[in-house]
Design an enzyme around this catalytic site. Sequence first.
Site, PDB file in Angstrom:
ATOM      1  N   ASN A  34       4.538   7.104  -5.163  1.00 28.24           N
ATOM      2  CA  ASN A  34       5.225   6.212  -4.228  1.00 28.24           C
ATOM      3  C   ASN A  34       4.159   5.524  -3.368  1.00 28.24           C
ATOM      4  OD1 ASN A  34       6.123   6.612  -1.099  1.00 28.24           O
ATOM      5  ND2 ASN A  34       7.667   5.605  -2.331  1.00 28.24           N
ATOM      6  N   ASP A  35       4.355   4.262  -3.047  1.00 31.62           N
ATOM      7  CA  ASP A  35       3.291   3.525  -2.341  1.00 31.62           C
ATOM      8  C   ASP A  35       2.957   4.121  -0.972  1.00 31.62           C
ATOM      9  OD1 ASP A  35       5.705   2.686  -1.244  1.00 31.62           O
ATOM     10  OD2 ASP A  35       5.151   0.565  -1.166  1.00 31.62           O
ATOM     11  N   CYS A  57      22.847  -0.488   4.645  1.00 31.05           N
ATOM     12  CA  CYS A  57      21.512  -0.516   4.045  1.00 31.05           C
ATOM     13  C   CYS A  57      21.648  -0.581   2.518  1.00 31.05           C
ATOM     14  CB  CYS A  57      20.786   0.766   4.467  1.00 31.05           C
ATOM     15  SG  CYS A  57      19.144   0.984   3.790  1.00 31.05           S
ATOM     16  N   GLU A 116      10.543  10.218   3.316  1.00 25.02           N
ATOM     17  CA  GLU A 116      11.364   8.994   3.181  1.00 25.02           C
ATOM     18  C   GLU A 116      12.026   8.636   4.515  1.00 25.02           C
ATOM     19  OE1 GLU A 116      11.879   6.633   1.158  1.00 25.02           O
ATOM     20  OE2 GLU A 116      11.051   7.275  -0.764  1.00 25.02           O
ATOM     21  N   CYS A 135      20.268   2.535   8.787  1.00 25.49           N
ATOM     22  CA  CYS A 135      18.997   3.209   8.477  1.00 25.49           C
ATOM     23  C   CYS A 135      17.842   2.560   9.241  1.00 25.49           C
ATOM     24  CB  CYS A 135      18.683   3.101   6.987  1.00 25.49           C
ATOM     25  SG  CYS A 135      19.770   4.062   5.928  1.00 25.49           S
ATOM     26  N   GLY A 148       9.915  -2.928   2.954  1.00 20.71           N
ATOM     27  CA  GLY A 148      10.738  -1.772   3.310  1.00 20.71           C
ATOM     28  C   GLY A 148       9.954  -0.879   4.254  1.00 20.71           C
ATOM     29  N   CYS A 158      20.567   1.417   0.507  1.00 17.65           N
ATOM     30  CA  CYS A 158      20.741   2.769  -0.037  1.00 17.65           C
ATOM     31  C   CYS A 158      22.200   3.189  -0.007  1.00 17.65           C
ATOM     32  CB  CYS A 158      19.883   3.778   0.732  1.00 17.65           C
ATOM     33  SG  CYS A 158      20.549   4.228   2.339  1.00 17.65           S
ATOM     34  N   THR A 211      15.176   0.579  -4.629  1.00 17.55           N
ATOM     35  CA  THR A 211      16.392   0.159  -3.916  1.00 17.55           C
ATOM     36  C   THR A 211      16.352  -1.338  -3.631  1.00 17.55           C
ATOM     37  OG1 THR A 211      15.385   0.757  -1.799  1.00 17.55           O
ATOM     38  CG2 THR A 211      16.861   2.381  -2.785  1.00 17.55           C
ATOM     39  N   GLY A 224       8.944   2.409  -4.272  1.00 15.75           N
ATOM     40  CA  GLY A 224      10.223   3.116  -4.323  1.00 15.75           C
ATOM     41  C   GLY A 224       9.950   4.558  -4.681  1.00 15.75           C
TER      42      GLY A 224
HETATM   43 ZN   LIG Z   1      19.039   3.313   3.844  1.00 13.38          ZN
END
Ligand SMILES: [Zn+2]
Length: 262
Positions: free
Chosen positions: A79-80, A143, A130, A150, A108, A145, A53, A40
């Site tokens: 972030n990964d 989504c 992102e 998305c 994701g 988010c 998320t 994330g």
């Molecule tokens: Zn989204």
Amino acid sequence: MTLRESRATDREGGPEWMLGQIEAIAADWKFDRCGIGFGGPVDFPTQTVTLSTHVGGWKRFPLVERIKQRFNVPVIMDNDANAGALGEAIYGAGRGARPMFYMTLSTGIGGGIVLDDSTVYRGADSYAGELGHITLKPDGPECLCGSHGCFERLCCGMWLERDYGKSAKELMQEPEFVERYVIDLARGLKAAVMILNPARIVIGGGIAKAGDALFVPLRAELRRQVTSWSRARLEVVPAGLGDDSVLYGCLGIFKAATTPSS
Ligand SMILES: [Zn+2]
């Protein structure tokens, strides 16, 4: 030597459950540094989790501090997708290709941008790359988010499984499904091509393990969508480090932190 252990996430468990798992797994391991690829957004300069998320309870959770306290080693977190991007750029399928765009296609969807000097471009607030939350279909499904249609909502592993009742791995073995799937996938990647003109796009994460069954139709669809109007190169390859992209990326971050920039 590589020791590996993976466990399924308890979505209800939250950060304390996760820390308990990490402590149980790493209690007997000997290591002198710890790199974390968080699934994330991460505020990189302050080394704090922004939120997840996908699972609750992570908003500004002091993960780095807690791991430092428990194991008494230097800890670095990103972030990964950013960590994976750096790993692939320096040690994997993105070697020699700059700028490089990395996308993780997994539970994701995340993206990472590696610049000419092999640093990650994080943007003003650590939100660059992102790609998972660009809008592909404004009238599409909601989504996590809060937006609709998305890229991640249409193409990531978690939603594929919820929408189709089959794992992404199973779906990637159905050519008719893949033919439809790559249309949205290429739409998302086209955005990265148009904004960044990367020398190479590297795709990691579980779904990318489908190999040619995914990449051959994906390349054809991307070539169809990015018409000959654009002379941008379209080189799309699977990750070279498999599950270790993030591990090597964290190594890269540590090295950059200890090497004085000239
Ligand atoms: Zn989204």
